[in-house]
Design a protein around this motif. Structure first.
Motif, PDB file in Angstrom:
ATOM      1  N   ASN A 232       1.055  -1.314   0.018  1.00 17.79           N
ATOM      2  CA  ASN A 232      -0.093  -0.154  -0.088  1.00 17.79           C
ATOM      3  C   ASN A 232       0.853   1.134  -0.157  1.00 17.79           C
ATOM      4  O   ASN A 232       1.902   1.293   0.644  1.00 17.79           O
ATOM      5  CB  ASN A 232      -0.772   0.031   1.211  1.00 17.79           C
ATOM      6  N   ASP A 233       0.511   2.402  -0.550  1.00 15.62           N
ATOM      7  CA  ASP A 233       1.213   3.585  -0.658  1.00 15.62           C
ATOM      8  C   ASP A 233       1.189   4.174   0.908  1.00 15.62           C
ATOM      9  O   ASP A 233       0.418   3.854   1.363  1.00 15.62           O
ATOM     10  CB  ASP A 233       0.394   4.422  -1.634  1.00 15.62           C
ATOM     11  N   TRP A 234       2.222   5.045   1.016  1.00 14.79           N
ATOM     12  CA  TRP A 234       2.430   5.381   2.193  1.00 14.79           C
ATOM     13  C   TRP A 234       2.160   4.838   3.471  1.00 14.79           C
ATOM     14  O   TRP A 234       1.448   5.496   4.427  1.00 14.79           O
ATOM     15  CB  TRP A 234       1.138   6.929   2.173  1.00 14.79           C
ATOM     16  N   ASP A 235       2.694   3.662   3.457  1.00  9.52           N
ATOM     17  CA  ASP A 235       2.619   2.786   4.709  1.00  9.52           C
ATOM     18  C   ASP A 235       3.934   2.870   5.565  1.00  9.52           C
ATOM     19  O   ASP A 235       4.768   2.217   5.195  1.00  9.52           O
ATOM     20  CB  ASP A 235       2.228   1.221   4.227  1.00  9.52           C
ATOM     21  N   PRO A 236       3.759   3.618   6.601  1.00  7.46           N
ATOM     22  CA  PRO A 236       5.059   3.679   7.342  1.00  7.46           C
ATOM     23  C   PRO A 236       5.694   2.489   8.198  1.00  7.46           C
ATOM     24  O   PRO A 236       6.734   2.471   8.486  1.00  7.46           O
ATOM     25  CB  PRO A 236       4.652   4.756   8.394  1.00  7.46           C
TER      26      PRO A 236
ATOM     27  N   ALA B 199       6.727   5.590  11.822  1.00  2.67           N
ATOM     28  CA  ALA B 199       5.571   6.466  12.444  1.00  2.67           C
ATOM     29  C   ALA B 199       5.632   7.820  11.839  1.00  2.67           C
ATOM     30  O   ALA B 199       6.655   8.173  11.528  1.00  2.67           O
ATOM     31  CB  ALA B 199       5.557   6.304  14.005  1.00  2.67           C
ATOM     32  N   TRP B 200       4.356   8.322  11.444  1.00  6.31           N
ATOM     33  CA  TRP B 200       4.335   9.708  11.137  1.00  6.31           C
ATOM     34  C   TRP B 200       4.476  10.804  11.943  1.00  6.31           C
ATOM     35  O   TRP B 200       4.605  12.073  11.874  1.00  6.31           O
ATOM     36  CB  TRP B 200       3.091   9.952  10.347  1.00  6.31           C
ATOM     37  N   ASP B 201       4.848  10.500  13.221  1.00  7.33           N
ATOM     38  CA  ASP B 201       5.003  11.360  14.468  1.00  7.33           C
ATOM     39  C   ASP B 201       6.239  12.440  13.962  1.00  7.33           C
ATOM     40  O   ASP B 201       6.258  13.534  14.152  1.00  7.33           O
ATOM     41  CB  ASP B 201       5.426  10.696  15.860  1.00  7.33           C
ATOM     42  N   VAL B 202       7.617  11.624  13.625  1.00  5.42           N
ATOM     43  CA  VAL B 202       8.541  12.609  13.108  1.00  5.42           C
ATOM     44  C   VAL B 202       8.924  12.283  11.634  1.00  5.42           C
ATOM     45  O   VAL B 202       9.085  10.781  11.321  1.00  5.42           O
ATOM     46  CB  VAL B 202       9.635  12.173  14.064  1.00  5.42           C
TER      47      VAL B 202
END
Length: 607
Positions: A352-356, A394-397
């Motif tokens: 999947n696109d944009w899966d951290p 993770a998108w946190d940082v």
């Protein structure tokens, strides 16, 4: 895996001085109390729960994942006291005497040692209270033993407290045998002992590196102990634990730079527990009571832990007759991971696109101080690639603030090289086109094909220079003007088109014979290199048969080997130049031609 933070259901992971502990439930077995009604003392080790069945005289190893029994040790005692423990080396020590009230006074086998490496159990015989008759009494549970009770030199020590103890009994072992000459009773200085039949003493190494012992009695405050200088008594300090209950079950844990205690909490005889520093006003983590589980009067909620790394400890909870649970107590690592997440997903090896979470991790290059990642060779369509570098999946940082965009000018195969500089958070990327291995296709009336620009026979190659293919030429729809001979026509291309009639698109990739018009092949040209050209290359005309075609892309030649169905005819000299001279393309030439010629089947140089 369930993670509970800050008052989540049944779990409240509290903070203390900005400490970043995280408690996560990892496994939990179903509530099957009928399986375990006779189970008493137990502990967790190496992903297993090791529990004594006091009626069957068995030690069962339960899988932490599903609670299934994986193996069983037979103690040989059908009504033994439930005490079972381990030492630092993983040897299992079980109590097997049937005396009442279990005071270790009988001159018989009182324990069995099950070696960690397997093998027959070892009977331990002796009256360990022979010299301390006034201090004997009932003892239901064992603490963890220190050292290795099977070691011949250093041995191990089990510390025992009975209901009538005036001190703490040191029970040493050497080579699996009781070291009766060194059994000793240690006084407790600085605190009241208040012993019961379920008092235990667990040794541990404190943060400062010194050996400590934690004494736990369910109806009193715990006591922290160290040996005196003469090593014949304990210096003790009583400490408090917030919301401590009167249920058996506690364990000292040195982790995250702190001396912690895992302990049972109120309500009494329930399954709630907590983690705290000694004497702290607030716990680090709390696991609240889970309703619906019965105590069966066991007054136990067994807890212990294994430190598996600087940032993770495994906590085992065994609630007798009810369930097993494991937890992870974790600290964030000083070292972070960095990964590349974006779109299209295939470029980043993801579904999947944009899966951290699934994003591929970068590798740190010590020479240049950069994190680096290179994608696999990926077919991309013209457009844009977008991505970010994410910290710890993770998108946190993540970096850069806006998506990093790379343009793809045309369809092709590419690799993406990404770098991240942790000093300034700078991200850079380079898109590299991958030169595809050269391909040569035979187009035309070969192997049942017909003329179409999207169909061809792909030739085999090992070096990208010499291409070969075994082919079959058969024609049923047309007979050549020469009666009795059937011919097939073909040429070559380095690329096929999508449209079967795209001859204009194929033109830059098509190559073939250099002669004008169709070039007919005769048997005297067999195994001779025939010149090829991309300059409006023409079709070869070859009689039906089976052949091996070899294309040399460096010298631009074709060699044909094989046989026709009727035998390739010699060229009819009377219809061409009377000299019988031909160039390497099989074209008739006269005496003015300069170069290699074939005359009467013999090659020579004509100047």
């Amino acid at each position: 895996m369930k993670k509970f933070l800050l008052l989540a259901a049944f779990f409240a992971a509290l903070t203390m001085s900005a400490q970043e502990f995280t408690l996560t439930e990892v496994t939990s077995t179903p509530n099957v109390p009928t399986d375990r009604l006779n189970n008493r003392q137990g502990f967790g080790m190496d992903g297993k729960f090791i529990v004594m069945d006091k009626v069957l005289g068995q030690i069962n190893f339960y899988n932490a994942e599903d609670g299934a029994v994986e193996s069983t040790l037979e103690t040989g005692a059908t009504a033994s006291w439930p005490a079972v423990t381990r030492d630092d080396a993983g040897n299992i020590i079980a109590r097997v005497d049937n005396s009442w009230p279990g005071n270790f006074m009988a001159d018989t086998t009182i324990m069995k040692i099950f070696p960690a490496g397997g093998g027959d159990p070892i009977d331990v015989e002796g009256n360990i209270f022979a010299d301390f008759a006034s201090e004997n009494g009932r003892c239901d549970f064992f603490s963890f033993a220190e050292g290795n009770v099977m070691d011949e030199d250093e041995g191990g020590i089990l510390w025992i407290v009975t209901a009538n103890s005036t001190g703490i009994l040191k029970v040493p072992f050497l080579g699996g045998e009781l070291d009766a000459d060194h059994i000793a009773l240690f006084a407790l200085n600085g605190a009241a002992l208040s012993p019961t039949s379920s008092t235990v003493v667990n040794p541990y190494i404190a943060v400062d590196g010194t050996k400590h012992y934690m004494l736990w009695t369910r109806n009193a405050q715990p006591i922290d102990m160290v040996m005196n200088d003469d090593e014949d008594a304990f210096e003790a300090t009583t400490f408090t634990l917030p919301n401590k209950g009167a249920t058996n079950g506690c364990f000292p844990l040195t982790f995250g730079g702190k001396d912690l205690v895992i302990y049972t909490t109120l309500p009494n005889y329930g399954n709630a527990w907590a983690i705290a520093e000694k004497g702290a006003e607030e716990p680090i983590a709390v696991v609240d009571e889970i309703p619906g589980f019965v105590t069966n009067g066991f007054q136990c909620n067994w807890l212990n832990a294994e430190v598996v790394s600087d940032t993770k400890a495994i906590i085992y909870q065994y609630f007798p007759g009810n369930f097993f649970k494991t937890y992870e107590l974790t600290l964030p690592s000083d070292e972070h991971t960095y990964a590349v997440a974006g779109a299209p997903a295939a470029l980043f090896g993801m579904e999947n696109d944009w899966d951290p979470v699934a994003a591929p991790e970068m590798t740190f290059n010590e020479e240049n101080g950069l994190y680096e990642w290179t994608s696999a060779e990926t077919a991309l369509e013209a457009g844009n690639i977008e991505f970010k570098v994410v910290q710890d999946h993770a998108w946190d940082v993540c970096f850069p603030e806006n998506n990093y965009v790379v343009g793809v000018e045309e369809n092709g195969t590419y690799t993406l090289y990404v770098t991240y500089n942790p000093e300034n958070n700078e991200v850079n990327a380079t898109l590299n086109a991958v030169e595809q291995p050269a391909k040569v296709y035979i187009i035309g009336e070969v192997n049942g094909n017909n003329w179409a620009t999207n169909v061809g026979v792909e030739m085999e190659t090992e070096d990208g220079v010499i291409f070969t293919s075994d082919v079959t030429l058969l024609r049923n729809d047309r007979v050549d003007e020469v009666e009795g001979n059937k011919y097939c026509y073909f040429s070559f291309a380095t690329k096929l088109m999508e449209d079967p009639a795209d001859w204009d698109g194929l033109l830059p990739y098509r190559f073939g014979a250099v002669s004008e018009g169709d070039f007919r092949f005769y048997k005297n040209m067999m195994n001779l290199p025939l010149a090829l050209t991309f300059d409006n290359g023409q079709a070869f005309q070859v009689e039906e048969g089976t052949y091996t075609l070899t294309v040399d892309m460096e010298n631009m030649t074709l060699t044909i080997n094989g046989e026709s169905l009727t035998g390739i005819e010699d060229i009819n000299v009377s219809n061409n130049v009377k000299s019988g001279r031909y160039n390497l393309l099989g074209q008739p030439v006269n005496e003015n031609y300069k170069g290699i010629v074939i005359e009467n089947g013999v090659k020579k140089i004509q100047k």
